[in-house]
Design a protein around this motif. Structure first.
Motif, short mmCIF file in Angstrom:
data_model
loop_
_atom_site.label_atom_id
_atom_site.label_comp_id
_atom_site.label_asym_id
_atom_site.label_seq_id
_atom_site.Cartn_x
_atom_site.Cartn_y
_atom_site.Cartn_z
N ASP A 10 -24.67 45.35 51.32
CA ASP A 10 -23.74 45.20 52.46
C ASP A 10 -24.43 45.58 53.76
OD1 ASP A 10 -21.70 44.40 50.83
OD2 ASP A 10 -20.91 46.42 50.53
N GLN A 211 -14.65 37.81 60.76
CA GLN A 211 -14.02 38.65 61.78
C GLN A 211 -12.93 37.89 62.50
OE1 GLN A 211 -15.81 41.94 62.91
NE2 GLN A 211 -16.20 41.56 60.76
N GLY A 260 -16.43 56.73 56.61
CA GLY A 260 -16.57 55.73 57.67
C GLY A 260 -16.57 56.31 59.07
N SER A 261 -15.83 57.40 59.25
CA SER A 261 -15.76 58.00 60.58
C SER A 261 -17.13 58.47 61.05
CB SER A 261 -14.80 59.18 60.58
OG SER A 261 -13.56 58.78 60.08
N TYR B 220 -11.93 55.77 58.30
CA TYR B 220 -12.89 54.87 58.94
C TYR B 220 -12.48 54.71 60.40
CZ TYR B 220 -9.05 51.61 58.33
OH TYR B 220 -7.83 51.02 58.39
N SER B 221 -13.39 54.18 61.21
CA SER B 221 -13.06 53.95 62.62
C SER B 221 -12.39 52.58 62.76
CB SER B 221 -14.35 54.00 63.43
OG SER B 221 -14.17 53.30 64.63
N SER B 223 -12.36 50.42 64.94
CA SER B 223 -13.13 49.33 65.54
C SER B 223 -14.27 48.88 64.63
CB SER B 223 -13.69 49.77 66.89
OG SER B 223 -14.61 50.82 66.69
N THR B 224 -14.27 49.30 63.37
CA THR B 224 -15.39 49.00 62.49
C THR B 224 -15.53 47.50 62.25
OG1 THR B 224 -16.38 49.51 60.36
CG2 THR B 224 -14.02 49.17 60.35
N SER B 225 -16.76 47.06 62.00
CA SER B 225 -16.97 45.64 61.75
C SER B 225 -16.99 45.33 60.25
CB SER B 225 -18.28 45.18 62.39
OG SER B 225 -19.31 46.07 62.09
N THR B 226 -17.01 46.36 59.43
CA THR B 226 -17.01 46.12 57.99
C THR B 226 -16.38 47.30 57.25
OG1 THR B 226 -18.42 45.89 56.04
CG2 THR B 226 -19.41 46.94 57.92
N SER B 228 -16.80 47.27 53.71
CA SER B 228 -17.23 46.97 52.34
C SER B 228 -17.55 48.24 51.56
CB SER B 228 -18.41 46.00 52.35
OG SER B 228 -19.37 46.42 53.26
N THR B 229 -18.15 49.22 52.23
CA THR B 229 -18.48 50.45 51.50
C THR B 229 -17.21 51.18 51.07
OG1 THR B 229 -20.42 50.58 52.91
CG2 THR B 229 -19.92 52.50 51.60
N GLU B 230 -16.22 51.19 51.96
CA GLU B 230 -14.97 51.85 51.63
C GLU B 230 -14.30 51.18 50.43
OE1 GLU B 230 -16.10 51.20 54.59
OE2 GLU B 230 -15.94 53.03 55.77
N ALA B 249 -6.38 44.41 62.80
CA ALA B 249 -7.71 43.88 62.48
C ALA B 249 -8.37 44.64 61.33
CB ALA B 249 -8.60 43.91 63.72
N SER B 252 -6.65 43.92 57.99
CA SER B 252 -7.04 42.59 57.53
C SER B 252 -8.42 42.61 56.89
CB SER B 252 -7.05 41.61 58.70
OG SER B 252 -5.78 41.52 59.26
N LEU B 253 -9.31 43.37 57.53
CA LEU B 253 -10.66 43.51 56.99
C LEU B 253 -10.59 44.10 55.57
CD1 LEU B 253 -13.24 42.83 58.50
CD2 LEU B 253 -13.41 45.20 59.23
N GLU B 257 -11.72 42.17 52.03
CA GLU B 257 -12.72 42.72 51.09
C GLU B 257 -12.12 42.88 49.69
OE1 GLU B 257 -15.92 43.72 51.94
OE2 GLU B 257 -15.91 43.94 54.12
#
Lengths: 287, 410
Positions: A10, A211, A260-261, B220-221, B223-226, B228-230, B249, B252-253, B257
């Motif tokens: 990823d 996106q 993630g943070s 997670y933040s 504004s993240t772009s992914t 996938s790890t989560e 957003a 939806s992400l 996933e």
């Protein structure tokens, strides 16, 4: 162990897109010493061009790519010609402010033209991932990665093997000297800026299957790509690619191990450490 | 010295010009009011929302609904106790920034707004509320669920919507009531701003009381772009219940996933989730989000008033009215009610009238009237459980507001 491989894949795939966008910033800085703060906004423009082609012609982002590239090149070429060429040779902060202003104008123009609604593009057959045992690979990101590799290679060949590339490199080293050798520097600047914007636009186009598209969707990438360009060494194309991949993987692993943070925190820590320890970046030469 | 004089002269000249222009404008304004009678009186209501930035869509929908309410009220004769005074919405753009929000609040106050509304983001709302307090102008929160901002002893601020505490407590209460025996484990995933963290804290503290084991809390933040790890982590944990708190957003992400990897979860429930409760979410994801739940604020689906509202919104803006927009709409009616009782548009009178608000006819899914406690919070604010069934949002719990029975995944 699975999580480890999954996070690596990823990270590398995401890093590829970062790398391409950052490559644009690096190229523009390398040739003209302009820090392009409108890069994120131009990524968004790339997304909307792709989206419009998808709506009007019903073509997928991958088919639309050549058209997106041409459009973005023209936009970049004209931006340099109309706005930036008159500012070449004056103090650097003027160009910086101009690109920032341009970013605001672009965002709001998009807002007026397309409204703030979230738009999306769907590619048939790309809704599910490729499975390798328990590892999954996101198809749009994999395809994006391949395109990034092709385009990066294309830019490399252009810069290293063609007369135009030699002229661009000459201009980046010594604009005055290049002028004396008969190179029309303003035009080279326009071409270089156009190429940088093609990188931004293609990155935007390749992001559309994964996106949402909205007037500020490129902003997520704007600062990050700037960080990557500095981390890799501003003006260094291989540096941008390497740094993009590293940042992608770092993000992925910090999300896995710390949450993630943390990922943004760590990315910007790397940026600060780069500035302190090796301001020229990973592959940058001493200025 | 010469240069300084020149600068001073310019500043003085422009100040004088500005004063003259302002004087003329004020003069012509009062002249018109005197000439054409009392119906030209206009009461200004300020609205500060993030019209640019990531939440521009939601912000616009709130403002659309505010304008709709104002049109209705003006068409019905305006504020009768003030001789049919008309309402006017003065819009400010917070640009999703606390500083800009505060300066826009000041601008709207300077433009003579009797009351302000806003702002969709807790961090921004707080600074706007502070400005309203300093200037002694009432502030009615449209959307923002942070709890702490009403713990500051503010005297000019009000909120109709349920706060994060109410959401989280209702979630715990409702989920205990509706869960089945095969739901044993849960994972909580939420974005890490004030909004997500507030509710996340309460849920993780109280999860034990539902009898469901909380396996992990993933942040997670937004504004993240992914993600996938989560999602990789989620896939390993295999929870029966996934609790998600986030915006459109990022949620939806998350769903993209999950779908890509074919991960099925018995029960997915959002808490004030900006994705699950949005109709675009259903059109984007179709069957894959069927049976998703969300604990959220909502209009009362069983009231005729709501049905009429949803129709007129769609007719006017050719878009479905979002759940957020409802709060813009109701906020205007609460203000109009206060103005009607106050018979004055002076901020202080409006504030005092707001304090004794008691609106029994409203479009909200809460039992009882809209009425404020001493902090300014709506005493009867409550959430409902909404489920996506056959591509539509329906309320499934509490039964008082339910349109349909809750469906369980096999």
């Amino acid at each position: 162990m699975n999580a480890f491989f999954q996070a690596s894949i990823d990270g590398v795939l995401m890093g590829g897109v970062y790398a391409l966008a950052a490559l644009g910033i690096s190229l523009i800085f390398g040739v003209m010493k302009i820090t392009n703060f409108a890069h994120g906004a131009l990524i968004t423009v790339g997304m909307y061009v792709t989206f419009e082609l998808y709506v009007l012609l019903g073509i997928t982002p991958y088919v639309a790519l050549p058209l997106v590239m041409v459009t973005m090149f023209v936009i970049g070429y004209l931006v340099q010609k109309v706005f930036l060429n008159p500012l070449m040779g004056v103090a650097g902060h003027n160009q910086l402010l101009l690109t920032q202003g341009l970013a605001i104008v672009i965002e709001n123009a998009i807002l007026v033209m397309f409204s703030a609604n979230y738009q999306s593009v769907s590619v048939p057959g790309f809704e599910t991932a490729i499975r390798l045992g328990s590892i999954t690979i996101n198809k749009p990101k994999l395809v994006a990665f391949l395109f990034v590799a092709i385009i990066a290679a294309g830019i490399y060949v252009l810069l290293e093997k063609t007369d135009l590339g030699r002229a661009i490199r000459a201009t980046s080293v010594q604009p005055e000297g290049a002028t004396l050798m008969g190179i029309v520097v303003p035009r080279i600047n326009q071409i270089a800026f156009g190429l940088g914007i093609v990188c931004a636009g293609v990155a935007g186009a390749l992001l559309t299957p994964t996106q949402y598209i909205y007037p500020t969707s490129g902003n997520t990438y704007s600062l990050k790509c700037f960080v990557i360009a500095v981390f890799g060494g501003l003006g260094n194309i291989w540096g941008a690619i390497l740094a993009g991949l590293i940042i992608g993987v770092v993000e992925s692993f910090s999300a896995l191990w710390l949450g993630g943070s943390w990922s943004e925190l760590i990315v910007y820590m790397i940026f600060i450490l780069t500035l302190i320890i090796k301001p020229t970046g990973l592959l940058g030469k001493k200025g | 010295m010469k240069r300084l004089n020149k600068v001073l002269a310019t500043v003085l000249a422009s100040t004088m010009m500005a004063t003259m222009v302002a004087g003329c404008a004020a003069g012509s304004g009062s002249g018109a009011a005197g000439g054409s009678g009392s119906d030209s009186k206009v009461i200004k209501i300020g609205s500060v929302h993030p019209l640019t930035g990531n939440y521009a869509y939601e912000a616009q929908s709130i403002i659309n609904s505010q304008k709709l309410a104002i049109e209705e009220i003006n068409a019905a004769g305006g504020i009768t106790s003030m001789g049919g005074a008309k309402l006017e919405l003065v819009v400010g753009d917070s640009q999703a920034s606390a500083d800009t929000g505060a300066s826009e609040t000041e601008r709207l106050i300077a433009e003579g707004c009797s009351i302000l509304t806003g702002t969709f983001q807790s961090g921004v709302t707080l600074t706007c509320m502070q400005k309203a307090e300093q200037n002694e102008v009432p502030f009615l929160v449209t959307v923002s669920n942070n709890v702490a901002m009403f713990e500051n002893g503010f005297e000019w601020c009000f909120r109709i919507q349920p706060n994060a505490d109410v959401f989280a407590q209702d979630f715990i209460e409702y989920i205990s009531a509706v869960k089945t025996d095969d739901i044993k484990t849960a994972v909580l995933i939420h974005e890490d701003s004030l909004t997500g963290t507030d509710s996340g804290d309460i849920i993780s503290e109280n999860m034990a009381s539902t009898g469901i084991e909380l396996l992990d809390r993933i942040t997670y933040s937004a504004s993240t772009s992914t993600l996938s790890t989560e999602v990789t982590k989620l896939a390993d944990l295999k929870p029966d219940l996934l609790i998600t708190i986030g915006y459109f957003a990022d949620t939806s992400l998350l769903v993209k996933e999950l779908n890509e990897r074919g991960i099925k979860i018995k029960m997915v429930c959002g808490v004030a989730n900006g994705g699950i409760s949005d109709s675009k979410f259903i059109s984007d994801f179709g069957d894959s989000v069927e049976n998703f739940l969300d604990l959220n604020y909502r209009f009362n689906p069983n009231s005729d008033k709501t049905k009429a509202l949803l129709e007129s919104y769609k007719a006017k803006y050719s878009d479905d009215m979002s759940v957020h927009a409802v709060w813009g709409y109701e906020s205007i009616y609460v203000i109009a009610d206060a103005l009607e009782r106050a018979g004055s548009s002076k901020p202080e009178d409006v504030r005092n009238a707001m304090k004794s608000t008691n609106i029994t006819e409203h479009v909200l899914a809460q039992s009882g009237a809209i009425t404020f406690d001493t902090k300014g919070e709506n005493i009867n604010a409550a959430g409902v459980l909404v489920q996506i069934q056959n591509g539509k949002h329906v309320v499934v719990y509490p039964t008082e507001f339910a349109e349909s029975e809750l469906r369980y995944n096999k």
